[in-house]
Design an enzyme around this catalytic site. Structure first.
Site, mmCIF file in Angstrom:
data_model
loop_
_atom_site.group_PDB
_atom_site.id
_atom_site.type_symbol
_atom_site.label_atom_id
_atom_site.label_comp_id
_atom_site.label_asym_id
_atom_site.label_seq_id
_atom_site.Cartn_x
_atom_site.Cartn_y
_atom_site.Cartn_z
ATOM 1 N N GLN A 48 22.489 18.644 88.326
ATOM 2 C CA GLN A 48 21.371 17.758 88.640
ATOM 3 C C GLN A 48 20.769 18.096 90.001
ATOM 4 O O GLN A 48 21.316 18.898 90.764
ATOM 5 C CB GLN A 48 21.855 16.304 88.657
ATOM 6 C CG GLN A 48 22.970 16.056 89.658
ATOM 7 C CD GLN A 48 23.800 14.848 89.344
ATOM 8 O OE1 GLN A 48 23.380 13.945 88.628
ATOM 9 N NE2 GLN A 48 25.015 14.811 89.872
ATOM 10 N N ASP A 106 29.553 7.994 94.716
ATOM 11 C CA ASP A 106 29.170 7.527 96.053
ATOM 12 C C ASP A 106 30.250 6.664 96.693
ATOM 13 O O ASP A 106 30.143 6.285 97.863
ATOM 14 C CB ASP A 106 27.830 6.789 96.034
ATOM 15 C CG ASP A 106 27.820 5.525 95.193
ATOM 16 O OD1 ASP A 106 28.899 4.936 94.972
ATOM 17 O OD2 ASP A 106 26.728 5.104 94.762
ATOM 18 N N GLU A 126 34.110 11.707 88.611
ATOM 19 C CA GLU A 126 32.757 12.120 88.966
ATOM 20 C C GLU A 126 32.489 13.528 88.432
ATOM 21 O O GLU A 126 33.275 14.455 88.650
ATOM 22 C CB GLU A 126 32.584 12.083 90.487
ATOM 23 C CG GLU A 126 31.320 12.728 91.000
ATOM 24 C CD GLU A 126 30.039 12.117 90.428
ATOM 25 O OE1 GLU A 126 29.190 12.901 89.955
ATOM 26 O OE2 GLU A 126 29.909 10.877 90.455
ATOM 27 N N ASP A 158 34.046 16.003 83.556
ATOM 28 C CA ASP A 158 33.388 15.153 82.575
ATOM 29 C C ASP A 158 34.251 13.932 82.286
ATOM 30 O O ASP A 158 35.451 14.061 81.998
ATOM 31 C CB ASP A 158 33.147 15.940 81.292
ATOM 32 C CG ASP A 158 32.188 15.250 80.342
ATOM 33 O OD1 ASP A 158 32.434 14.079 79.996
ATOM 34 O OD2 ASP A 158 31.187 15.884 79.958
ATOM 35 N N ASP A 179 29.967 3.419 86.480
ATOM 36 C CA ASP A 179 29.037 3.594 87.604
ATOM 37 C C ASP A 179 28.340 4.934 87.418
ATOM 38 O O ASP A 179 28.480 5.853 88.220
ATOM 39 C CB ASP A 179 29.801 3.533 88.926
ATOM 40 C CG ASP A 179 28.882 3.354 90.122
ATOM 41 O OD1 ASP A 179 27.654 3.307 89.922
ATOM 42 O OD2 ASP A 179 29.385 3.288 91.259
#
Length: 325
Positions: A48, A106, A126, A158, A179
């Site tokens: 991303q 985060d 994550e 993943d 999240d």
């Protein structure tokens, strides 16, 4: 865990001038919104596009990050979703020890889970290692030491692979927090009934799930779809709403469990006097720094406005038929 500290303008570098430009983001298929902001950092990973931006509109805590052009969280208001995804669920359960956070790079959801003294392990799954690396460099107050806590395990990969591996090892979690990025993008498959069923198998007795649904005003189809998938898997599914300034709209979340209805199953009251006996006093001590969630506001989360009742399905029970674990 260190308490959450204030961030000064010098920490975040927010400035009302100098390189400020419009930063737009989609808000459903038919709408978008924008902030004036200044890009502090940007990189593209195999997964991303990551950007860190300063948003003068949000004041001295205006530093935020975006993934693929969508605002994820800011220092000014990230506590809203992080507190709401964690505390109602953990308090309703009453004895959470193991928490799994899907996404959560985060560190904000991990930070909130670690406030609970009974929590002995938080696993953060994550996908992109660059997300926590970016947060720790440019927005360290968001995680506020959560990744340094010995109870936290950060797993890069993943989430589906982690869940499958945990099921093979017959692991169980008391709470699972989604999240993730939104349900219409790369994380779409993680918001569908087959994955929810896998998560249900991963929950220990009395376990539950919390996740974001999106905007009930601008993402109606998405919100209905995810709620429908949850209701096809879990016995109790309860939507909630809150206004999130960074997202530019009212936002919807949901809690799901076979064991309890989060609206009525509150086990501890953080506002109770510290002299109160037992776990209530412990929760009171550790949750006293919350900025948004409080037990006296708990019922208001689930007070769905009539114009949203059809979208969020509160006019019907929504209870899934009993199934065998």
């Amino acid at each position: 865990m260190p308490t959450k500290r204030d961030v000064t303008p010098e920490d975040c570098g927010t400035s009302p001038s100098g390189g400020v430009q419009p930063l737009s983001a989609p808000l459903g298929p038919w709408a978008s919104y924008a902030f004036a902001g200044r890009t502090v950092f940007a990189t593209t990973t195999p997964h991303q596009r990551i950007e860190v931006v300063d948003l003068p509109a949000l004041g001295p805590l205006g530093r935020a990050y975006r993934l693929d052009g969508r605002f994820m969280a800011s220092l000014a208001d990230a506590h809203i979703c992080h507190e709401l995804m964690v505390h109602p669920l953990l308090l309703a359960h009453g004895a959470v020890q193991r928490v799994l956070i899907l996404g959560g790079g985060d560190g904000g959801s991990a930070r909130e889970a670690l406030r609970h003294p009974g929590v002995r392990e938080v696993v953060v799954a994550e996908l992109d290692a660059q997300v926590p690396a970016t947060i720790l460099q440019y927005l360290p107050a968001m995680a506020d030491g959560a990744f340094d806590d010995p109870r936290t395990t950060l797993v890069i990969g993943d989430a589906r692979d982690l869940v499958d591996a945990a099921l093979c090892r017959k692991e169980r979690f008391d709470a699972v927090v989604f999240d993730l990025t939104e349900a219409d993008g790369n994380a779409a498959a993680l918001h569908e009934a087959p994955f929810f069923a896998r998560i249900r198998q991963l929950l220990g007795p009395g376990g539950g799930v919390a996740l974001q649904l999106g905007s009930p005003w601008f993402q109606r189809d998405q919100v209905r779809r995810v709620l429908g998938a949850l209701r096809g898997v879990f016995r109790h599914v309860r939507p909630a709403t809150a206004y999130v300034p960074l997202y530019g709209t009212q936002w919807a979340l949901a809690y799901a469990s076979d064991a309890f209805d989060v609206r009525t199953a509150l086990h501890a009251a953080p506002h109770t006097a510290p002299s109160a006996p037992g776990p209530v006093a412990r929760e009171s001590h550790h949750l006293r720094y919350l900025r948004h969630y409080a037990p006296h506001r708990h019922a208001a989360l689930f007070d769905i406005a009539p114009e949203l009742a059809d979208i969020l399905g509160e006019a019907r029970t929504g209870n899934a038929p009993e199934t065998t674990r």
